[in-house]
Write a protein that holds these residues in place. Structure first.
Motif, PDB file in Angstrom:
ATOM      1  N   VAL A  28     -22.346   0.388  27.464  1.00  0.00           N
ATOM      2  CA  VAL A  28     -21.299  -0.309  26.721  1.00  0.00           C
ATOM      3  C   VAL A  28     -20.582   0.620  25.743  1.00  0.00           C
ATOM      4  O   VAL A  28     -21.132   1.609  25.280  1.00  0.00           O
ATOM      5  N   TRP A  29     -19.344   0.239  25.445  1.00  0.00           N
ATOM      6  CA  TRP A  29     -18.567   0.867  24.378  1.00  0.00           C
ATOM      7  C   TRP A  29     -17.769  -0.233  23.694  1.00  0.00           C
ATOM      8  O   TRP A  29     -17.301  -1.165  24.346  1.00  0.00           O
ATOM      9  N   ASN A  30     -17.619  -0.107  22.383  1.00  0.00           N
ATOM     10  CA  ASN A  30     -16.734  -0.997  21.638  1.00  0.00           C
ATOM     11  C   ASN A  30     -16.055  -0.174  20.556  1.00  0.00           C
ATOM     12  O   ASN A  30     -16.657   0.745  19.992  1.00  0.00           O
ATOM     13  N   ARG A  31     -14.776  -0.516  20.285  1.00  0.00           N
ATOM     14  CA  ARG A  31     -14.034   0.233  19.255  1.00  0.00           C
ATOM     15  C   ARG A  31     -14.835   0.286  17.956  1.00  0.00           C
ATOM     16  O   ARG A  31     -14.994   1.354  17.369  1.00  0.00           O
ATOM     17  N   SER A  94      -9.380  -8.484  30.838  1.00  0.00           N
ATOM     18  CA  SER A  94      -8.625  -8.981  29.681  1.00  0.00           C
ATOM     19  C   SER A  94      -7.463  -9.844  30.161  1.00  0.00           C
ATOM     20  O   SER A  94      -6.997  -9.700  31.286  1.00  0.00           O
ATOM     21  N   THR A  95      -6.967 -10.706  29.262  1.00  0.00           N
ATOM     22  CA  THR A  95      -5.751 -11.466  29.583  1.00  0.00           C
ATOM     23  C   THR A  95      -4.546 -10.671  29.094  1.00  0.00           C
ATOM     24  O   THR A  95      -4.338 -10.530  27.886  1.00  0.00           O
ATOM     25  N   VAL A  96      -3.788 -10.135  30.039  1.00  0.00           N
ATOM     26  CA  VAL A  96      -2.589  -9.365  29.710  1.00  0.00           C
ATOM     27  C   VAL A  96      -1.463  -9.818  30.643  1.00  0.00           C
ATOM     28  O   VAL A  96      -1.680 -10.638  31.533  1.00  0.00           O
TER      29      VAL A  96
HETATM   30  N1  NDP Z   1     -12.515 -16.145  23.925  1.00  0.00           N
HETATM   31  C1  NDP Z   1     -12.173 -16.824  25.020  1.00  0.00           C
HETATM   32  O1  NDP Z   1     -12.473 -18.022  25.172  1.00  0.00           O
HETATM   33  C2  NDP Z   1     -11.454 -16.153  26.140  1.00  0.00           C
HETATM   34  C3  NDP Z   1     -10.764 -14.968  25.972  1.00  0.00           C
HETATM   35  N2  NDP Z   1     -10.098 -14.416  27.033  1.00  0.00           N
HETATM   36  C4  NDP Z   1      -9.391 -13.158  26.890  1.00  0.00           C
HETATM   37  O2  NDP Z   1     -10.369 -12.145  26.901  1.00  0.00           O
HETATM   38  C5  NDP Z   1      -9.996 -11.057  26.046  1.00  0.00           C
HETATM   39  C6  NDP Z   1     -11.066 -10.872  24.978  1.00  0.00           C
HETATM   40  O3  NDP Z   1     -11.173 -12.082  24.265  1.00  0.00           O
HETATM   41  P1  NDP Z   1     -12.269 -12.285  23.106  1.00  0.00           P
HETATM   42  O4  NDP Z   1     -13.539 -11.644  23.495  1.00  0.00           O
HETATM   43  O5  NDP Z   1     -12.241 -13.723  22.784  1.00  0.00           O
HETATM   44  O6  NDP Z   1     -11.585 -11.484  21.921  1.00  0.00           O
HETATM   45  P2  NDP Z   1     -12.202 -10.851  20.597  1.00  0.00           P
HETATM   46  O7  NDP Z   1     -11.094 -10.831  19.623  1.00  0.00           O
HETATM   47  O8  NDP Z   1     -13.477 -11.506  20.238  1.00  0.00           O
HETATM   48  O9  NDP Z   1     -12.553  -9.338  21.052  1.00  0.00           O
HETATM   49  C7  NDP Z   1     -11.526  -8.419  21.285  1.00  0.00           C
HETATM   50  C8  NDP Z   1     -12.098  -7.102  21.737  1.00  0.00           C
HETATM   51  O10 NDP Z   1     -11.017  -6.168  21.911  1.00  0.00           O
HETATM   52  C9  NDP Z   1     -11.305  -5.009  21.107  1.00  0.00           C
HETATM   53  N3  NDP Z   1     -10.052  -4.401  20.662  1.00  0.00           N
HETATM   54  C10 NDP Z   1      -9.036  -4.985  19.999  1.00  0.00           C
HETATM   55  N4  NDP Z   1      -8.044  -4.106  19.783  1.00  0.00           N
HETATM   56  C11 NDP Z   1      -8.457  -2.931  20.300  1.00  0.00           C
HETATM   57  C12 NDP Z   1      -7.875  -1.642  20.392  1.00  0.00           C
HETATM   58  N5  NDP Z   1      -6.651  -1.387  19.913  1.00  0.00           N
HETATM   59  N6  NDP Z   1      -8.561  -0.666  21.005  1.00  0.00           N
HETATM   60  C13 NDP Z   1      -9.798  -0.923  21.510  1.00  0.00           C
HETATM   61  N7  NDP Z   1     -10.420  -2.108  21.456  1.00  0.00           N
HETATM   62  C14 NDP Z   1      -9.734  -3.118  20.858  1.00  0.00           C
HETATM   63  C15 NDP Z   1     -12.153  -5.508  19.969  1.00  0.00           C
HETATM   64  O11 NDP Z   1     -12.839  -4.432  19.371  1.00  0.00           O
HETATM   65  P3  NDP Z   1     -13.387  -4.537  17.844  1.00  0.00           P
HETATM   66  O12 NDP Z   1     -14.709  -5.213  17.946  1.00  0.00           O
HETATM   67  O13 NDP Z   1     -13.483  -3.135  17.392  1.00  0.00           O
HETATM   68  O14 NDP Z   1     -12.391  -5.335  17.068  1.00  0.00           O
HETATM   69  C16 NDP Z   1     -13.066  -6.458  20.724  1.00  0.00           C
HETATM   70  O15 NDP Z   1     -14.047  -5.769  21.440  1.00  0.00           O
HETATM   71  C17 NDP Z   1      -8.622 -11.454  25.497  1.00  0.00           C
HETATM   72  O16 NDP Z   1      -7.641 -10.889  26.317  1.00  0.00           O
HETATM   73  C18 NDP Z   1      -8.605 -12.974  25.605  1.00  0.00           C
HETATM   74  O17 NDP Z   1      -7.312 -13.496  25.697  1.00  0.00           O
HETATM   75  C19 NDP Z   1     -10.142 -14.968  28.288  1.00  0.00           C
HETATM   76  C20 NDP Z   1     -10.830 -16.112  28.516  1.00  0.00           C
HETATM   77  C21 NDP Z   1     -11.488 -16.822  27.446  1.00  0.00           C
END
Ligand code: NDP
Ligand code: SSN
Length: 291
Positions: A28-31, A94-96
Motif C-alpha cells: 500500500v501507499w497513501n499520500r 476512483s470516480t473521475v
Molecule cells: N466513499 C464512498 O462511498 C465512495 C467513494 N467513491 C469514490 O472513490 C474515491 C475515493 O473516495 P473516498 O475513499 O470516499 O475518499 P477519501 O476522501 O476518504 O479518500 C481520498 C483519498 O485520495 C487521496 N488523495 C487526495 N488528494 C490526493 C492527491 N493530490 N495526491 C494523492 N492522493 C490524494 C487521499 O490521501 P490522504 O489520506 O493523504 O488525504 C485519500 O487516500 C473518490 O473518487 C470517490 O468519489 C466511489 C464510491 C463510493
C-alpha cells in the motif's frame, strides 16, 4: 495474487483490508503515509511512493479522491509512470471523468503498460463487505486477470467496453443518486415544516415504490443529524459537476441535476463538505429558514 494499492481513504482502506483478509499480498501507499500503519497491522507491505509500489507489483489499483489526485499520482514525481512498463497493469477505481481516465490510459499504454478503469457503486459498508458494483472498461485481458480481486471486492462486475464508458456510467449513477437525495431532503424538510412526522414519511415511503435502500438507510440518521461520512459530500458534488459537464458535452440539459449540484455547493459553503452527502438536508433546511 500480489497487488499494489494507492489511496487509503474511506473506500481504499476498506478495499485493501478486504483483499488482505482474502489472501492477497498487498503493498500500500497513501499520500499521508501514516495511514498505511493500520494496513500493516492487517499484513500489508508499504511502498514509500507510487513508483515503488508499481515497481514491486504487476497489478496496481488506485482509489483516489478526484481527477487532480488521479493525475498527480500517475504523472507526478515518484509517480506511477516512472515504473509502469512491460505489461504491468494499472487499475483506477476512483470516480473521475472520461477525459481524465483517457489521459491516464494513453500515458500508460504509451510506456507499454495496460489500463483498466473500474469505478464502483456502493459505499463504505459494501466496500467492507465485498459488495461493491464494479463498472470496468478498457483493457479486456487485464479485466479478466483482475476478476479474482473483483470477486473479493464486489458482488457484481460489468465490462463496459472502451476507456471512458466506466467513468461515464459511474457519473450517471451518482447524478441520479445526488438528485434523489435532494428530492428526499426537500420532502423531509417539507414534512417537518407542515407539522407532519418525517419519521412517518420515511415509513410510508418504505412501504411503497418510492422507498429505496438509500432513503431507508440514510433517512433515520439524517433525522438524528448524524452525518458521519460514508460518502463525503465534497465527492458527491464533484460527481454532480462532472456529470453536468458530460451532459453539456452531449447537448443534454439536466435542470434537476443542476439544482441538486447547487444544493451541494451551498452545503459545502456551510462547512459540510467532509460530512456524509446526506448532510445536504441541512443546507435544504437552512435555505428554507432564510425565507
Ligand atoms: N466513499 C464512498 O462511498 C465512495 C467513494 N467513491 C469514490 O472513490 C474515491 C475515493 O473516495 P473516498 O475513499 O470516499 O475518499 P477519501 O476522501 O476518504 O479518500 C481520498 C483519498 O485520495 C487521496 N488523495 C487526495 N488528494 C490526493 C492527491 N493530490 N495526491 C494523492 N492522493 C490524494 C487521499 O490521501 P490522504 O489520506 O493523504 O488525504 C485519500 O487516500 C473518490 O473518487 C470517490 O468519489 C466511489 C464510491 C463510493
Ligand atoms: O460514489 C459513491 C457511491 C455511494 C453509493 O453508491 O452508495
Amino acid at each position: 495474487m500480489e497487488v499494489g494499492f494507492l489511496g487509503l481513504g474511506i473506500m481504499g482502506k476498506a478495499m485493501a483490508v478486504n483483499l488482505l483478509r482474502n489472501g492477497f499480498e498487498v503493498t500500500v501507499w497513501n499520500r499521508t503515509l501514516s495511514k498505511c500503519e493500520e494496513l500493516v497491522e492487517h499484513g500489508a507491505s508499504v511502498g514509500e511512493t507510487p513508483a515503488a509500489v508499481v515497481k514491486k507489483c504487476k497489478y496496481t489499483i488506485a482509489m483516489l479522491s478526484d481527477p487532480p489526485a488521479a493525475i498527480s499520482v500517475v504523472f507526478g514525481k515518484d509517480g506511477v509512470l516512472e515504473q509502469l512498463c512491460d505489461g504491468k497493469g494499472y487499475i483506477d477505481m476512483s470516480t473521475v471523468d472520461a477525459d481524465t481516465s483517457s489521459k491516464i490510459s494513453k500515458a500508460i499504454t504509451e510506456v507499454g503498460g495496460r489500463f483498466l478503469e473500474a469505478p464502483v457503486s456502493g459505499s463504505k459498508k459494501p466496500a467492507e463487505d465485498g459488495q461493491l458494483i464494479i463498472l470496468a472498461a478498457g483493457d479486456k485481458a487485464l479485466y479478466e486477470e483482475m476478476l479474482p480481486a473483483f470477486s473479493v471486492l464486489g458482488k457484481k462486475d460489468f465490462f463496459l467496453g472502451e476507456v471512458g464508458n466506466g467513468a461515464k456510467m459511474k457519473l450517471i449513477v451518482n447524478m441520479i443518486m445526488g438528485s434523489t437525495m435532494n428530492a428526499f431532503s426537500e420532502g423531509l424538510a417539507l414534512a417537518g415544516r407542515t407539522g407532519l412526522s418525517p419519521e412517518t414519511l420515511i415509513e410510508m415511503l418504505g412501504l411503497g415504490a418510492v422507498g429505496n435502500p438509500m432513503i431507508m438507510m440514510k433517512g433515520p440518521t439524517m433525522l438524528k443529524s448524524n452525518y458521519s461520512p460514508a460518502f463525503p459530500l465534497k465527492h458527491q458534488q464533484k460527481d454532480m459537476r462532472l456529470a453536468l459537464a458530460l451532459g453539456e458535452e452531449n447537448g443534454l440539459a439536466m435542470p434537476v441535476a443542476a439544482a441538486a449540484n447547487e444544493a451541494f455547493i451551498r452545503a459545502k459553503s456551510l462547512g459540510l463538505g467532509d460530512q456524509d452527502f446526506s448532510a445536504v438536508y441541512e443546507a435544504v433546511k437552512a435555505d428554507g429558514l432564510k425565507q
